[in-house]
Scaffold this motif. Structure first.
Motif, mmCIF file in Angstrom:
data_model
loop_
_atom_site.group_PDB
_atom_site.id
_atom_site.type_symbol
_atom_site.label_atom_id
_atom_site.label_comp_id
_atom_site.label_asym_id
_atom_site.label_seq_id
_atom_site.Cartn_x
_atom_site.Cartn_y
_atom_site.Cartn_z
ATOM 1 N N HIS A 7 75.949 67.157 34.957
ATOM 2 C CA HIS A 7 75.335 65.840 34.971
ATOM 3 C C HIS A 7 74.255 65.693 36.034
ATOM 4 O O HIS A 7 73.634 64.663 36.132
ATOM 5 C CB HIS A 7 76.409 64.765 35.155
ATOM 6 N N GLN A 8 74.054 66.699 36.860
ATOM 7 C CA GLN A 8 73.033 66.634 37.895
ATOM 8 C C GLN A 8 71.848 67.499 37.471
ATOM 9 O O GLN A 8 71.992 68.696 37.288
ATOM 10 C CB GLN A 8 73.576 67.140 39.225
ATOM 11 N N PRO A 9 70.671 66.892 37.333
ATOM 12 C CA PRO A 9 69.500 67.683 36.938
ATOM 13 C C PRO A 9 69.084 68.655 38.044
ATOM 14 O O PRO A 9 69.385 68.449 39.217
ATOM 15 C CB PRO A 9 68.427 66.623 36.700
ATOM 16 N N LEU A 10 68.399 69.712 37.648
ATOM 17 C CA LEU A 10 67.898 70.690 38.605
ATOM 18 C C LEU A 10 66.853 70.081 39.526
ATOM 19 O O LEU A 10 66.685 70.527 40.652
ATOM 20 C CB LEU A 10 67.266 71.877 37.865
ATOM 21 N N MET A 11 66.128 69.079 39.002
ATOM 22 C CA MET A 11 65.061 68.423 39.755
ATOM 23 C C MET A 11 64.837 67.051 39.143
ATOM 24 O O MET A 11 65.378 66.744 38.085
ATOM 25 C CB MET A 11 63.783 69.263 39.716
ATOM 26 N N SER A 12 64.015 66.266 39.782
ATOM 27 C CA SER A 12 63.675 64.956 39.226
ATOM 28 C C SER A 12 62.606 65.113 38.142
ATOM 29 O O SER A 12 61.938 66.150 38.065
ATOM 30 C CB SER A 12 63.153 64.034 40.329
ATOM 31 N N VAL A 13 62.432 64.093 37.345
ATOM 32 C CA VAL A 13 61.383 64.102 36.319
ATOM 33 C C VAL A 13 60.021 64.254 36.982
ATOM 34 O O VAL A 13 59.154 64.991 36.497
ATOM 35 C CB VAL A 13 61.437 62.824 35.452
ATOM 36 N N GLU A 14 59.826 63.579 38.110
ATOM 37 C CA GLU A 14 58.547 63.656 38.821
ATOM 38 C C GLU A 14 58.283 65.082 39.307
ATOM 39 O O GLU A 14 57.149 65.578 39.214
ATOM 40 C CB GLU A 14 58.536 62.670 40.001
ATOM 41 N N GLU A 15 59.315 65.754 39.823
ATOM 42 C CA GLU A 15 59.153 67.146 40.254
ATOM 43 C C GLU A 15 58.837 68.047 39.066
ATOM 44 O O GLU A 15 58.000 68.951 39.158
ATOM 45 C CB GLU A 15 60.423 67.635 40.956
ATOM 46 N N PHE A 16 59.513 67.791 37.925
ATOM 47 C CA PHE A 16 59.217 68.582 36.734
ATOM 48 C C PHE A 16 57.763 68.402 36.313
ATOM 49 O O PHE A 16 57.074 69.370 35.999
ATOM 50 C CB PHE A 16 60.128 68.207 35.558
ATOM 51 N N GLU A 17 57.294 67.147 36.265
ATOM 52 C CA GLU A 17 55.918 66.901 35.827
ATOM 53 C C GLU A 17 54.909 67.581 36.740
ATOM 54 O O GLU A 17 53.889 68.096 36.277
ATOM 55 C CB GLU A 17 55.657 65.402 35.711
ATOM 56 N N GLU A 18 55.194 67.629 38.036
ATOM 57 C CA GLU A 18 54.318 68.333 38.977
ATOM 58 C C GLU A 18 54.345 69.839 38.689
ATOM 59 O O GLU A 18 53.303 70.493 38.662
ATOM 60 C CB GLU A 18 54.744 68.050 40.422
ATOM 61 N N LEU A 19 55.524 70.404 38.459
ATOM 62 C CA LEU A 19 55.648 71.813 38.097
ATOM 63 C C LEU A 19 54.880 72.099 36.811
ATOM 64 O O LEU A 19 54.142 73.084 36.723
ATOM 65 C CB LEU A 19 57.124 72.176 37.928
ATOM 66 N N ARG A 21 52.334 70.477 35.564
ATOM 67 C CA ARG A 21 50.884 70.387 35.804
ATOM 68 C C ARG A 21 50.345 71.671 36.421
ATOM 69 O O ARG A 21 49.217 72.063 36.170
ATOM 70 C CB ARG A 21 50.567 69.214 36.727
ATOM 71 N N ARG A 22 51.163 72.344 37.213
ATOM 72 C CA ARG A 22 50.723 73.554 37.923
ATOM 73 C C ARG A 22 50.990 74.842 37.142
ATOM 74 O O ARG A 22 50.539 75.913 37.557
ATOM 75 C CB ARG A 22 51.394 73.629 39.281
ATOM 76 N N ALA A 23 51.708 74.747 36.037
ATOM 77 C CA ALA A 23 52.028 75.944 35.244
ATOM 78 C C ALA A 23 50.772 76.483 34.553
ATOM 79 O O ALA A 23 49.885 75.711 34.172
ATOM 80 C CB ALA A 23 53.093 75.604 34.206
ATOM 81 N N PRO A 24 50.690 77.797 34.377
ATOM 82 C CA PRO A 24 49.550 78.370 33.641
ATOM 83 C C PRO A 24 49.490 77.812 32.215
ATOM 84 O O PRO A 24 50.511 77.428 31.643
ATOM 85 C CB PRO A 24 49.852 79.873 33.609
ATOM 86 N N GLU A 25 48.285 77.779 31.646
ATOM 87 C CA GLU A 25 48.094 77.217 30.308
ATOM 88 C C GLU A 25 48.935 77.892 29.238
ATOM 89 O O GLU A 25 49.290 77.271 28.245
ATOM 90 C CB GLU A 25 46.621 77.302 29.903
ATOM 91 N N LEU A 26 49.241 79.155 29.400
ATOM 92 C CA LEU A 26 50.005 79.880 28.390
ATOM 93 C C LEU A 26 51.502 79.589 28.447
ATOM 94 O O LEU A 26 52.256 80.055 27.609
ATOM 95 C CB LEU A 26 49.773 81.383 28.532
ATOM 96 N N VAL A 27 51.941 78.820 29.441
ATOM 97 C CA VAL A 27 53.355 78.487 29.585
ATOM 98 C C VAL A 27 53.539 77.014 29.232
ATOM 99 O O VAL A 27 52.883 76.146 29.796
ATOM 100 C CB VAL A 27 53.846 78.760 31.027
ATOM 101 N N ARG A 28 54.432 76.759 28.275
ATOM 102 C CA ARG A 28 54.727 75.377 27.876
ATOM 103 C C ARG A 28 56.142 75.053 28.332
ATOM 104 O O ARG A 28 57.093 75.699 27.890
ATOM 105 C CB ARG A 28 54.600 75.230 26.358
ATOM 106 N N LEU A 29 56.244 74.090 29.227
ATOM 107 C CA LEU A 29 57.541 73.744 29.794
ATOM 108 C C LEU A 29 58.086 72.454 29.186
ATOM 109 O O LEU A 29 57.321 71.564 28.815
ATOM 110 C CB LEU A 29 57.425 73.568 31.310
ATOM 111 N N GLY A 98 48.701 59.790 28.441
ATOM 112 C CA GLY A 98 48.593 61.058 29.144
ATOM 113 C C GLY A 98 49.337 62.139 28.375
ATOM 114 O O GLY A 98 49.592 62.011 27.173
ATOM 115 N N GLU A 99 49.737 63.165 29.094
ATOM 116 C CA GLU A 99 50.413 64.296 28.447
ATOM 117 C C GLU A 99 51.782 63.921 27.894
ATOM 118 O O GLU A 99 52.219 64.458 26.889
ATOM 119 C CB GLU A 99 50.553 65.441 29.449
ATOM 120 N N TRP A 100 52.487 63.003 28.550
ATOM 121 C CA TRP A 100 53.827 62.613 28.132
ATOM 122 C C TRP A 100 53.798 61.165 27.665
ATOM 123 O O TRP A 100 53.436 60.275 28.425
ATOM 124 C CB TRP A 100 54.823 62.784 29.279
#
Length: 192
Positions: A7-19, A21-29, A98-100
Motif C-alpha cells: 500500500h506504500q508507493p515507491l515514490m510520490s506522483v510528483e516524483e514520478f512525473e519528474e522522473l 520528464r527526465r527519461a530518454p525519449e525511447l523510454v515510456r514510463l 499537458g502530458e497527463w
C-alpha cells in the motif's frame, strides 16, 4: 528504513512525473499501483491494431476521437499514471492538456497486449482496476496472447462489474456510452 508494503508507493506522483520528464525519449514510463513500470515500445502489429480501431471509431462515431498513446491520471484520487494505447473522447477533449490528462470525458480506454512478461498482470489486472477507479466507462483489452477481445464495463468501487471475453473473429458490441460494433475478424491476421 521502513520496509515498503503493497500500500506504500515507491515514490510520490510528483516524483514520478519528474522522473518521467527526465527519461530518454525511447523510454515510456507508467506509474501503476505505486510502482514505476517501463511500457514496451509497440511493434508493427500492435500499431496496426490501434490504427484499425481508430478507423472504425471514426467511421461509427465521427464525433469522437481515439487518441493513441495518451497519458491518463488513473487509479483512486488520480494517483496513477497510465499511457493508454488508446483513449476514446469527444473531439477536442484534450485541448490545452499537458502530458497527463484527467480521465474526465474519456468514454473508453484501450490496451493491446505486448510481448513482455508483465503484460498479463499489467493489462489484465492492474490497468482495468486503475481505469475503473478513474471512472472510465469502458475498457477494451485486445489480447494477442489469447487471441481475444475483452470488454470491461460498469465501473464501481475501483473494479469493472461486467466483463465479456470473445475470440478474434467475433462481433463485439462496445456498450454505452461508446455504442460501436466491431467485426474483429481482421485481428486474426494481426495476432502475432
Amino acid at each position: 528504513m521502513i520496509p515498503r508494503t503493497e500500500h506504500q508507493p515507491l515514490m510520490s506522483v510528483e516524483e514520478f512525473e519528474e522522473l518521467d520528464r527526465r527519461a530518454p525519449e525511447l523510454v515510456r514510463l507508467e506509474f501503476i499501483r505505486g510502482k514505476v513500470v517501463v511500457k514496451p515500445m509497440p511493434d508493427g502489429n500492435h500499431s496496426e491494431i490501434v490504427a484499425w480501431l481508430q478507423r472504425l471509431c471514426m467511421q461509427h462515431r465521427p464525433d469522437l476521437w481515439l487518441h493513441a498513446e495518451r497519458g491518463l491520471m488513473t487509479e483512486g484520487y488520480r494517483k496513477g499514471r497510465a499511457r493508454a494505447d488508446g483513449v476514446l473522447v469527444p473531439r477536442g477533449a484534450f485541448k490545452g492538456h499537458g502530458e497527463w490528462s484527467a480521465p474526465d470525458g474519456a468514454l473508453m480506454a484501450v490496451e493491446v497486449t505486448s510481448w513482455d512478461s508483465d503484460a498479463a498482470q499489467r493489462d489484465r489486472v492492474d490497468k482495468p482496476d486503475g481505469y475503473a477507479a478513474a471512472g472510465i466507462p469502458v475498457y477494451l483489452l485486445i489480447d494477442r496472447d489469447n487471441c481475444s477481445v475483452v470488454v470491461f464495463d460498469q465501473p464501481d468501487n475501483g473494479h469493472y462489474q461486467h466483463e465479456e471475453k470473445l475470440p478474434f473473429g467475433a462481433t463485439v458490441q462496445l456498450p454505452a456510452p461508446v455504442d460501436i460494433t466491431l467485426d474483429t475478424a481482421p485481428l486474426k491476421e494481426l495476432a502475432d
